[in-house]
Design a protein around this motif. Structure first.
Motif, PDB file in Angstrom:
ATOM      1  N   UNK A 136       1.580   0.237   5.193  1.00 24.15           N
ATOM      2  CA  UNK A 136       0.140   0.283   4.952  1.00 24.15           C
ATOM      3  C   UNK A 136      -0.113   1.255   3.819  1.00 24.15           C
ATOM      4  N   UNK A 137      -0.742   0.768   2.783  1.00 24.29           N
ATOM      5  CA  UNK A 137      -1.058   1.613   1.628  1.00 24.29           C
ATOM      6  C   UNK A 137      -2.554   1.844   1.591  1.00 24.29           C
ATOM      7  N   UNK A 138      -2.983   3.109   1.468  1.00 24.21           N
ATOM      8  CA  UNK A 138      -4.396   3.444   1.413  1.00 24.21           C
ATOM      9  C   UNK A 138      -4.665   4.253   0.157  1.00 24.21           C
ATOM     10  N   UNK A 139      -5.835   4.051  -0.448  1.00 28.80           N
ATOM     11  CA  UNK A 139      -6.170   4.760  -1.686  1.00 28.80           C
ATOM     12  C   UNK A 139      -7.666   5.028  -1.729  1.00 28.80           C
ATOM     13  N   UNK A 140      -8.025   6.171  -2.243  1.00 29.03           N
ATOM     14  CA  UNK A 140      -9.435   6.477  -2.465  1.00 29.03           C
ATOM     15  C   UNK A 140      -9.888   5.851  -3.779  1.00 29.03           C
ATOM     16  N   UNK A 141     -11.150   5.468  -3.834  1.00 27.96           N
ATOM     17  CA  UNK A 141     -11.677   4.800  -5.031  1.00 27.96           C
ATOM     18  C   UNK A 141     -11.801   5.758  -6.202  1.00 27.96           C
ATOM     19  N   UNK A 142     -12.069   7.043  -5.926  1.00 29.01           N
ATOM     20  CA  UNK A 142     -12.281   8.018  -6.976  1.00 29.01           C
ATOM     21  C   UNK A 142     -11.060   8.845  -7.294  1.00 29.01           C
ATOM     22  N   UNK A 143      -9.884   8.240  -7.166  1.00 28.28           N
ATOM     23  CA  UNK A 143      -8.635   8.940  -7.465  1.00 28.28           C
ATOM     24  C   UNK A 143      -8.257   8.663  -8.913  1.00 28.28           C
ATOM     25  N   UNK A 144      -8.381   9.672  -9.741  1.00 29.79           N
ATOM     26  CA  UNK A 144      -8.042   9.502 -11.156  1.00 29.79           C
ATOM     27  C   UNK A 144      -6.709  10.144 -11.502  1.00 29.79           C
ATOM     28  N   UNK A 145      -5.901  10.437 -10.505  1.00 30.18           N
ATOM     29  CA  UNK A 145      -4.506  10.811 -10.737  1.00 30.18           C
ATOM     30  C   UNK A 145      -3.619   9.615 -10.421  1.00 30.18           C
ATOM     31  N   UNK A 146      -3.758   9.104  -9.208  1.00 27.29           N
ATOM     32  CA  UNK A 146      -3.071   7.864  -8.820  1.00 27.29           C
ATOM     33  C   UNK A 146      -4.155   6.795  -8.718  1.00 27.29           C
ATOM     34  N   UNK A 147      -4.340   6.091  -9.806  1.00 28.73           N
ATOM     35  CA  UNK A 147      -5.444   5.152  -9.930  1.00 28.73           C
ATOM     36  C   UNK A 147      -5.378   4.058  -8.850  1.00 28.73           C
ATOM     37  N   UNK A 148      -6.526   3.658  -8.277  1.00 25.54           N
ATOM     38  CA  UNK A 148      -6.529   2.585  -7.286  1.00 25.54           C
ATOM     39  C   UNK A 148      -5.880   1.300  -7.791  1.00 25.54           C
ATOM     40  N   UNK A 149      -5.936   1.063  -9.103  1.00 21.72           N
ATOM     41  CA  UNK A 149      -5.335  -0.154  -9.645  1.00 21.72           C
ATOM     42  C   UNK A 149      -3.825  -0.183  -9.432  1.00 21.72           C
ATOM     43  N   UNK A 150      -3.193   0.975  -9.295  1.00 19.73           N
ATOM     44  CA  UNK A 150      -1.753   1.001  -9.045  1.00 19.73           C
ATOM     45  C   UNK A 150      -1.427   0.395  -7.684  1.00 19.73           C
ATOM     46  N   UNK A 151      -2.301   0.655  -6.700  1.00 19.51           N
ATOM     47  CA  UNK A 151      -2.111   0.040  -5.387  1.00 19.51           C
ATOM     48  C   UNK A 151      -2.228  -1.468  -5.468  1.00 19.51           C
ATOM     49  N   UNK A 152      -3.194  -1.936  -6.266  1.00 21.09           N
ATOM     50  CA  UNK A 152      -3.336  -3.381  -6.467  1.00 21.09           C
ATOM     51  C   UNK A 152      -2.096  -3.949  -7.128  1.00 21.09           C
ATOM     52  N   UNK A 153      -1.559  -3.233  -8.111  1.00 21.79           N
ATOM     53  CA  UNK A 153      -0.351  -3.705  -8.787  1.00 21.79           C
ATOM     54  C   UNK A 153       0.816  -3.834  -7.837  1.00 21.79           C
ATOM     55  N   UNK A 154       0.955  -2.872  -6.929  1.00 21.27           N
ATOM     56  CA  UNK A 154       2.041  -2.946  -5.949  1.00 21.27           C
ATOM     57  C   UNK A 154       1.848  -4.157  -5.028  1.00 21.27           C
ATOM     58  N   UNK A 155       0.599  -4.400  -4.639  1.00 15.91           N
ATOM     59  CA  UNK A 155       0.305  -5.564  -3.799  1.00 15.91           C
ATOM     60  C   UNK A 155       0.671  -6.858  -4.529  1.00 15.91           C
ATOM     61  N   UNK A 156       0.364  -6.917  -5.820  1.00 15.18           N
ATOM     62  CA  UNK A 156       0.712  -8.107  -6.607  1.00 15.18           C
ATOM     63  C   UNK A 156       2.230  -8.303  -6.666  1.00 15.18           C
ATOM     64  N   UNK A 157       2.959  -7.217  -6.837  1.00 17.05           N
ATOM     65  CA  UNK A 157       4.419  -7.304  -6.907  1.00 17.05           C
ATOM     66  C   UNK A 157       5.018  -7.691  -5.555  1.00 17.05           C
ATOM     67  N   UNK A 158       4.479  -7.139  -4.482  1.00 17.92           N
ATOM     68  CA  UNK A 158       4.932  -7.495  -3.132  1.00 17.92           C
ATOM     69  C   UNK A 158       4.742  -8.991  -2.888  1.00 17.92           C
ATOM     70  N   UNK A 159       3.589  -9.505  -3.281  1.00 12.03           N
ATOM     71  CA  UNK A 159       3.313 -10.934  -3.103  1.00 12.03           C
ATOM     72  C   UNK A 159       4.278 -11.780  -3.922  1.00 12.03           C
ATOM     73  N   UNK A 160       4.514 -11.372  -5.163  1.00 14.22           N
ATOM     74  CA  UNK A 160       5.433 -12.105  -6.034  1.00 14.22           C
ATOM     75  C   UNK A 160       6.840 -12.137  -5.452  1.00 14.22           C
ATOM     76  N   UNK A 161       7.238 -11.072  -4.794  1.00 14.54           N
ATOM     77  CA  UNK A 161       8.580 -10.987  -4.214  1.00 14.54           C
ATOM     78  C   UNK A 161       8.682 -11.642  -2.837  1.00 14.54           C
ATOM     79  N   UNK A 162       7.558 -12.021  -2.256  1.00 14.44           N
ATOM     80  CA  UNK A 162       7.590 -12.686  -0.958  1.00 14.44           C
ATOM     81  C   UNK A 162       7.649 -11.747   0.229  1.00 14.44           C
ATOM     82  N   UNK A 163       7.123 -10.510   0.064  1.00 15.83           N
ATOM     83  CA  UNK A 163       7.187  -9.521   1.143  1.00 15.83           C
ATOM     84  C   UNK A 163       5.809  -9.212   1.727  1.00 15.83           C
ATOM     85  N   UNK A 164       4.844 -10.087   1.539  1.00 16.92           N
ATOM     86  CA  UNK A 164       3.471  -9.797   1.950  1.00 16.92           C
ATOM     87  C   UNK A 164       3.311  -9.605   3.448  1.00 16.92           C
TER      88      UNK A 164
END
Length: 504
Positions: free
Chosen positions: A393-421
């Protein structure tokens, strides 16, 4: 070693652990865990203490949360020592009413008396983990931190036996190693909760993109890589960047370019360290959104306070960031829909051609990474491949400008591409700051993970369900899970190639 043990009370459990970790190896080699003596192991009653307030620190999550309003006491056994090979301090606490679940956390040694961790101990969870090593800023290596966490699990099992289930959790750097543990150590953990977790090369390059646009369009003479962390050099650079951006904000052209940089970089328009300078903007209002972008950007420009990505270059042999081969027209098209609309409106008002500006950015001299640095970060544990092998389970705050929320989305996209959703879920919290999760939000994430492990299927993880669960677990803490608006696609997904592994 015996004098390094610090068990409260005179009755001590004595254990000697010798662990050798070879920097280039993929695993931790335990030479032996030797018990010298068991002396009347007793479980000592510890008075529950109020947590001390952590100072504002951009790189260490504040786990103080809401103080517990309870005078009750908790019975637990505590083991506190250091791991010989690197001197990493660790702490283990096991309550009398242990429910069989162990929560393992990179930051537990320092946060053991936080409200969250005291409450979890009271509820029957065993907790363990380490402290961040003092030389971490100059010698950061998440692979070594993972080795330390595995060592703590070895120590725990040797003394208390194998837990019914182990959940690795952590925030910031603790989230980074949590992602890696889920990918490369499924034999040691049963589930993982990663808060505001970075993938170091992704974070470095996402941070680079926004700065690159600003350099190309606003401040071509100011540096964005190989930044010094020494004084007065870094403060001089920071002052020059602040002046350039403040001057740009005074003109329609400058305001449009700032908005473009945030949009291409896929940075949050409302986010940063410390307290929010202004309320969260209405993203449908271009002027309000741009003002928020500007206020947030002032907190993120190069300075001694924003060394989160610079430390990545201190540990590896050479400059890590790169944008060779990046098409910034594509990067813009992948941006947030409302951010793009604001950019187009601002460019129209400034009477400058957005297409020409994008071409100018694409023609600007690129930043090249040192192949040795990329090779170093390609090693297992130092990056992520999007292949979790236990529930994550990955959780992220919307106002995080060190670890941008978009990075969590990118990981989700990669997980889906690899078939690990099936192993992965993502949830967002609408709040300013890095790792600014409330106590109830942490409790709901842990409960969701326990249910997933025990039942073999994910319970509902939509925002309404998570908020209701959080409020039922701890009603005196605000829960702000929400339906986050994601970008079209994250720009900076990267996994190592053969050439990267070879340093070519």
């Amino acid at each position: 070693m015996l004098d390094q043990f610090d068990l409260k009370n005179e009755r001590q459990l004595l254990a000697v652990v010798q662990i050798a970790t070879f920097p280039n190896s993929k695993c931790i080699i335990t030479w032996g865990i030797v018990f010298l003596q068991l002396i009347a192991i007793s479980q000592t009653i510890y008075a529950q203490v109020q947590p001390t307030q952590s100072s504002q620190n951009w790189h260490m999550p504040d786990l103080s949360n809401v103080p517990l309003k309870s005078d009750s006491q908790s019975d637990y056994t505590e083991i506190k020592d250091s791991i010989p090979i690197r001197g990493t301090e660790y702490l283990i606490r096991v309550p009398n009413n242990w429910n069989g679940t162990l929560l393992n956390d990179l930051d537990y040694r320092k946060s053991a008396d936080s409200s969250r961790n005291l409450l979890l101990l009271k509820q029957g969870y065993a907790l363990s983990g380490t402290a961040r090593r003092p030389e971490r800023l100059d010698n950061y290596d998440p692979a070594h931190e993972i080795h330390d966490l595995i060592s703590v699990l070895d120590i725990f099992e040797s003394i208390f036996g194998k837990p019914k289930q182990v959940i690795q959790l952590g925030c910031s750097g603790g989230g980074t190693v949590t992602l890696a543990m889920a990918e490369i150590h499924p034999d040691r953990i049963d589930g993982a909760i990663a808060g505001c977790a970075s993938t170091s090369p992704w974070m470095a390059n996402t941070h680079l993109d926004g700065l690159f646009v600003l350099k190309a369009l606003i401040a071509p003479d100011l540096p964005i890589v190989n930044l010094p962390l020494t004084e007065p050099e870094i403060s001089i650079i920071g002052t020059k960047w602040q002046k350039a951006i403040k001057n740009a904000q005074k003109t329609p052209e400058g305001r449009a370019r700032i908005a473009l940089a945030i949009t291409i970089g896929q940075w949050p328009a409302w986010g940063g360290p410390g307290k929010a300078p202004i309320p969260e903007p209405d993203a449908n209002n271009a002027n309000d959104l741009q003002e928020s972008m500007y206020q947030s950007l002032l907190k993120l420009l190069p300075s001694k306070q924003t060394f989160g990505t610079s430390m990545l270059e201190q540990s590896a042999p050479g400059q890590l960031r790169w944008n060779t081969g990046v098409d910034y027209q594509v990067s813009f098209s992948n941006g947030d829909t409302l951010y793009k609309a604001a950019v187009q409106k601002l460019y129209k008002e400034a009477k400058i051609d957005l297409k020409k500006e994008l071409k100018k950015i694409n023609s600007f001299e690129r930043v090249k990474a040192n192949p040795k640095a990329v090779k170093w970060w390609s090693a297992p544990g130092r990056t992520h491949l999007g292949k979790p092998k236990v529930p994550l389970l990955r959780i992220n705050t919307s106002g995080d400008a060190l670890v941008y929320p978009t990075m969590g989305q990118g990981y989700k996209e990669l997980v889906k591409e690899n078939g690990y959703s099936d192993f992965f879920r993502m949830a967002y919290v609408n709040r300013w700051g890095h790792c600014s999760f409330s106590l109830s939000e942490w409790l709901s994430a842990i409960e969701i993970m326990v249910q997933r492990i025990e039942n073999g299927v994910w319970p509902k993880t939509d925002s309404d369900t998570l908020n209701k669960l959080a409020n039922s677990l701890y009603s005196n803490s605000e829960a702000r899970f929400y339906n986050h608006r994601e970008v079209k696609a994250y720009n900076r997904i990267w996994t190592p190639t053969v050439q990267d592994y070879l340093g070519q």
